[in-house]
Design a protein around this motif. Structure first.
Motif, PDB file in Angstrom:
ATOM      1  N   GLU A 115       0.844  -1.195   0.000  1.00  0.00           N
ATOM      2  CA  GLU A 115       0.000   0.000   0.000  1.00  0.00           C
ATOM      3  C   GLU A 115       0.879   1.245   0.000  1.00  0.00           C
ATOM      4  O   GLU A 115       1.868   1.304   0.729  1.00  0.00           O
ATOM      5  CB  GLU A 115      -0.859  -0.065   1.270  1.00  0.00           C
ATOM      6  CG  GLU A 115      -2.038   0.839   1.307  1.00  0.00           C
ATOM      7  CD  GLU A 115      -3.119   0.503   0.292  1.00  0.00           C
ATOM      8  OE1 GLU A 115      -3.004  -0.517  -0.415  1.00  0.00           O
ATOM      9  OE2 GLU A 115      -4.053   1.288   0.191  1.00  0.00           O
ATOM     10  N   ASP A 116       0.490   2.267  -0.789  1.00  0.00           N
ATOM     11  CA  ASP A 116       1.312   3.485  -0.752  1.00  0.00           C
ATOM     12  C   ASP A 116       0.644   4.503   0.182  1.00  0.00           C
ATOM     13  O   ASP A 116       0.585   5.678  -0.075  1.00  0.00           O
ATOM     14  CB  ASP A 116       1.530   4.065  -2.155  1.00  0.00           C
ATOM     15  CG  ASP A 116       0.224   4.485  -2.795  1.00  0.00           C
ATOM     16  OD1 ASP A 116      -0.833   4.074  -2.284  1.00  0.00           O
ATOM     17  OD2 ASP A 116       0.272   5.228  -3.791  1.00  0.00           O
ATOM     18  N   GLY A 117       0.127   3.989   1.311  1.00  0.00           N
ATOM     19  CA  GLY A 117      -0.635   4.849   2.212  1.00  0.00           C
ATOM     20  C   GLY A 117       0.120   5.526   3.339  1.00  0.00           C
ATOM     21  O   GLY A 117      -0.496   6.205   4.138  1.00  0.00           O
ATOM     22  N   ARG A 119       1.673   8.045   3.369  1.00  0.00           N
ATOM     23  CA  ARG A 119       1.828   9.488   3.133  1.00  0.00           C
ATOM     24  C   ARG A 119       1.392  10.299   4.350  1.00  0.00           C
ATOM     25  O   ARG A 119       2.017  11.265   4.725  1.00  0.00           O
ATOM     26  CB  ARG A 119       0.990   9.906   1.918  1.00  0.00           C
ATOM     27  CG  ARG A 119       1.684   9.670   0.596  1.00  0.00           C
ATOM     28  CD  ARG A 119       1.025  10.412  -0.535  1.00  0.00           C
ATOM     29  NE  ARG A 119      -0.428  10.398  -0.488  1.00  0.00           N
ATOM     30  CZ  ARG A 119      -1.197  11.474  -0.649  1.00  0.00           C
ATOM     31  NH1 ARG A 119      -0.633  12.636  -0.877  1.00  0.00           N
ATOM     32  NH2 ARG A 119      -2.495  11.380  -0.603  1.00  0.00           N
ATOM     33  N   SER A 241      -1.164  -2.190   9.822  1.00  0.00           N
ATOM     34  CA  SER A 241      -0.841  -0.833   9.334  1.00  0.00           C
ATOM     35  C   SER A 241      -0.560   0.105  10.489  1.00  0.00           C
ATOM     36  O   SER A 241      -0.739   1.301  10.362  1.00  0.00           O
ATOM     37  CB  SER A 241      -1.954  -0.233   8.469  1.00  0.00           C
ATOM     38  OG  SER A 241      -3.031  -1.050   8.304  1.00  0.00           O
ATOM     39  N   LEU A 307      -8.256  -1.023   4.096  1.00  0.00           N
ATOM     40  CA  LEU A 307      -7.308  -0.223   3.297  1.00  0.00           C
ATOM     41  C   LEU A 307      -8.021   0.930   2.601  1.00  0.00           C
ATOM     42  O   LEU A 307      -7.514   2.042   2.526  1.00  0.00           O
ATOM     43  CB  LEU A 307      -6.630  -1.115   2.246  1.00  0.00           C
ATOM     44  CG  LEU A 307      -5.672  -2.183   2.780  1.00  0.00           C
ATOM     45  CD1 LEU A 307      -5.166  -3.054   1.647  1.00  0.00           C
ATOM     46  CD2 LEU A 307      -4.488  -1.529   3.510  1.00  0.00           C
ATOM     47  N   HIS A 308      -9.207   0.645   2.090  1.00  0.00           N
ATOM     48  CA  HIS A 308      -9.979   1.661   1.358  1.00  0.00           C
ATOM     49  C   HIS A 308     -10.304   2.842   2.283  1.00  0.00           C
ATOM     50  O   HIS A 308     -10.090   4.000   1.929  1.00  0.00           O
ATOM     51  CB  HIS A 308     -11.255   1.018   0.812  1.00  0.00           C
ATOM     52  CG  HIS A 308     -12.127   1.968   0.056  1.00  0.00           C
ATOM     53  ND1 HIS A 308     -11.731   2.534  -1.139  1.00  0.00           N
ATOM     54  CD2 HIS A 308     -13.357   2.467   0.335  1.00  0.00           C
ATOM     55  CE1 HIS A 308     -12.697   3.344  -1.562  1.00  0.00           C
ATOM     56  NE2 HIS A 308     -13.683   3.317  -0.686  1.00  0.00           N
ATOM     57  N   GLU A 310      -8.930   3.638   5.141  1.00  0.00           N
ATOM     58  CA  GLU A 310      -7.686   4.261   5.607  1.00  0.00           C
ATOM     59  C   GLU A 310      -7.181   5.250   4.543  1.00  0.00           C
ATOM     60  O   GLU A 310      -6.782   6.370   4.861  1.00  0.00           O
ATOM     61  CB  GLU A 310      -6.649   3.146   5.838  1.00  0.00           C
ATOM     62  CG  GLU A 310      -5.449   3.501   6.647  1.00  0.00           C
ATOM     63  CD  GLU A 310      -5.755   3.782   8.116  1.00  0.00           C
ATOM     64  OE1 GLU A 310      -4.938   4.484   8.704  1.00  0.00           O
ATOM     65  OE2 GLU A 310      -6.791   3.347   8.638  1.00  0.00           O
ATOM     66  N   ALA A 311      -7.229   4.822   3.283  1.00  0.00           N
ATOM     67  CA  ALA A 311      -6.761   5.691   2.194  1.00  0.00           C
ATOM     68  C   ALA A 311      -7.671   6.911   2.061  1.00  0.00           C
ATOM     69  O   ALA A 311      -7.198   8.040   1.896  1.00  0.00           O
ATOM     70  CB  ALA A 311      -6.734   4.903   0.877  1.00  0.00           C
ATOM     71  N   GLY A 314      -6.912   9.292   5.000  1.00  0.00           N
ATOM     72  CA  GLY A 314      -5.604   9.937   4.853  1.00  0.00           C
ATOM     73  C   GLY A 314      -5.641  11.019   3.782  1.00  0.00           C
ATOM     74  O   GLY A 314      -5.186  12.143   3.987  1.00  0.00           O
ATOM     75  N   THR A 315      -6.233  10.681   2.626  1.00  0.00           N
ATOM     76  CA  THR A 315      -6.302  11.639   1.523  1.00  0.00           C
ATOM     77  C   THR A 315      -7.116  12.862   1.924  1.00  0.00           C
ATOM     78  O   THR A 315      -6.744  14.002   1.620  1.00  0.00           O
ATOM     79  CB  THR A 315      -6.947  10.958   0.281  1.00  0.00           C
ATOM     80  OG1 THR A 315      -6.209   9.780   0.013  1.00  0.00           O
ATOM     81  CG2 THR A 315      -6.954  11.856  -0.928  1.00  0.00           C
TER      82      THR A 315
END
Ligand code: FE2
Ligand code: FE2
Length: 331
Positions: A115-117, A119, A241, A307-308, A310-311, A314-315
């Motif tokens: 995951e590129d999460g 950030r 995570s 994951l969805h 969380e992303a 974060g975004t």
């Protein structure tokens, strides 16, 4: 805790129903949901959160008997049906692309590693202001102040090795026999130390729809036995995570010179979750899938939902801070 203030027609309708003084009198229509996704609709997520809360700590101004009132259960099902449908739709492509890996533990851990999460945690480590960190802690409070409580509902539904492994994990989450190390309490202390209200539910009126959805998805999986495998997969991703991001966030807190109690919660999770991720993925999910191979895809569904969300969260926070910084530069 009092029932939160409604923020739209759905939470207003649910709030009105829950305030009924005598449950015998309660009759209500099915809530009319918005055309737009409920996943990002604060009104719908708040309504669902209010109903779910009846199964946790309840409200001072709501009759406890309403938890299982058919009218309340009916409203909950309407909201849940749409919420689950949207989660399945949002994660379908990703879930379909996942191969049938021989080892579910490896697959879950690889999923998080790919995951590129990070950030958000990298930003919190290097660039966030104290105010942004405070905002992050506030947004997460709805979820963290009842950390691990949803997963306790999964225990009686398990048997054998998966049950033993989850119980071991929960023992740690609940302080390992020391009430002062209860993870929920460590989070409350972090809130207090950064100048926020540490009381359970204090920010329900303030947090975003996505923060409410991140808390609600755990209750959706925990309170519906048919979604047990999704609850396990979701939990494994949460644990997997946490360790590295917690290290980054603790170092951001120290960079800003904030009180030590703000970082304690995150320090605790650096080491604890390095172990927990292995236990959750390999022992809980691994043992469960070994006993129920047909549930593999359902475990992955829960994992991808985590994951969805969380992303999304974060975004959303990073975008909000970016816009604020741009507006400040322009003014
Ligand atoms: Fe924890
Ligand atoms: Fe943990």
């Amino acid at each position: 805790m009092k029932l939160p203030t409604a923020c739209g027609p759905v939470s207003r309708q649910v709030g009105r129903a829950l305030r009924t003084p005598d449950p015998v009198d309660l009759q209500t229509r099915t809530p009319v949901l918005p055309e737009e996704p409920v996943l990002t609709d604060r009104d719908a997520q708040l309504a669902l959160w209010m109903i779910y809360e009846l199964s946790y700590r309840g409200f001072d101004d709501v009759h406890d008997r309403l938890e299982w009132h058919p009218a309340v259960v009916g409203m909950r099902l309407t909201l849940e049906r749409r919420f689950e449908h949207e989660l399945r739709k949002a994660t379908r492509d990703r879930a379909r692309q996942m191969p049938d890996h021989p080892d579910i533990g490896d697959q879950l851990l690889d999923l998080v590693r790919g995951e590129d999460g990070p950030r958000l945690s990298s930003y919190l480590r290097r660039d966030a202001t104290a105010e942004e960190l405070r905002e992050y802690l506030r947004e997460r409070s709805v979820q963290q102040l009842k950390e691990s409580d949803p997963q306790s509902f999964l225990l009686p539904r398990l048997a054998g090795a998966a049950k033993t492994a989850l119980a071991e994990l929960q023992y740690d989450e609940y302080g390992g026999g020391r009430p002062e190390r209860l993870h929920q309490l460590l989070y409350a202390r972090a809130l207090e130390a950064i100048g926020l209200d540490p009381r359970y539910g204090a920010y329900v009126d303030k947090v975003s729809a996505v923060s409410l959805a991140a808390a609600n998805v755990m209750s959706l999986f925990a309170l519906n036995r048919r979604l047990l495998p999704a609850g396990l997969g979701h939990f494994a991703v949460l644990e997997a995570s946490s360790s590295l991001p917690s290290r980054r966030i603790a170092s951001g807190i120290e960079r800003l010179g904030l009180p030590a109690d703000v970082a304690t919660y995150f320090h605790e999770h650096v080491e604890a979750d390095a172990v927990h991720e292995q236990v959750a993925a390999r022992e809980v999910c691994g043992a469960y899938v070994a006993a129920h191979p047909e549930a593999r895809r359902a475990v992955l569904f829960g994992a991808v939902c985590a994951l969805h969300l969380e992303a999304l969260s974060g975004t959303q926070l990073l975008d909000r801070w970016q816009h604020r910084a741009t507006a400040e530069v322009a003014s």
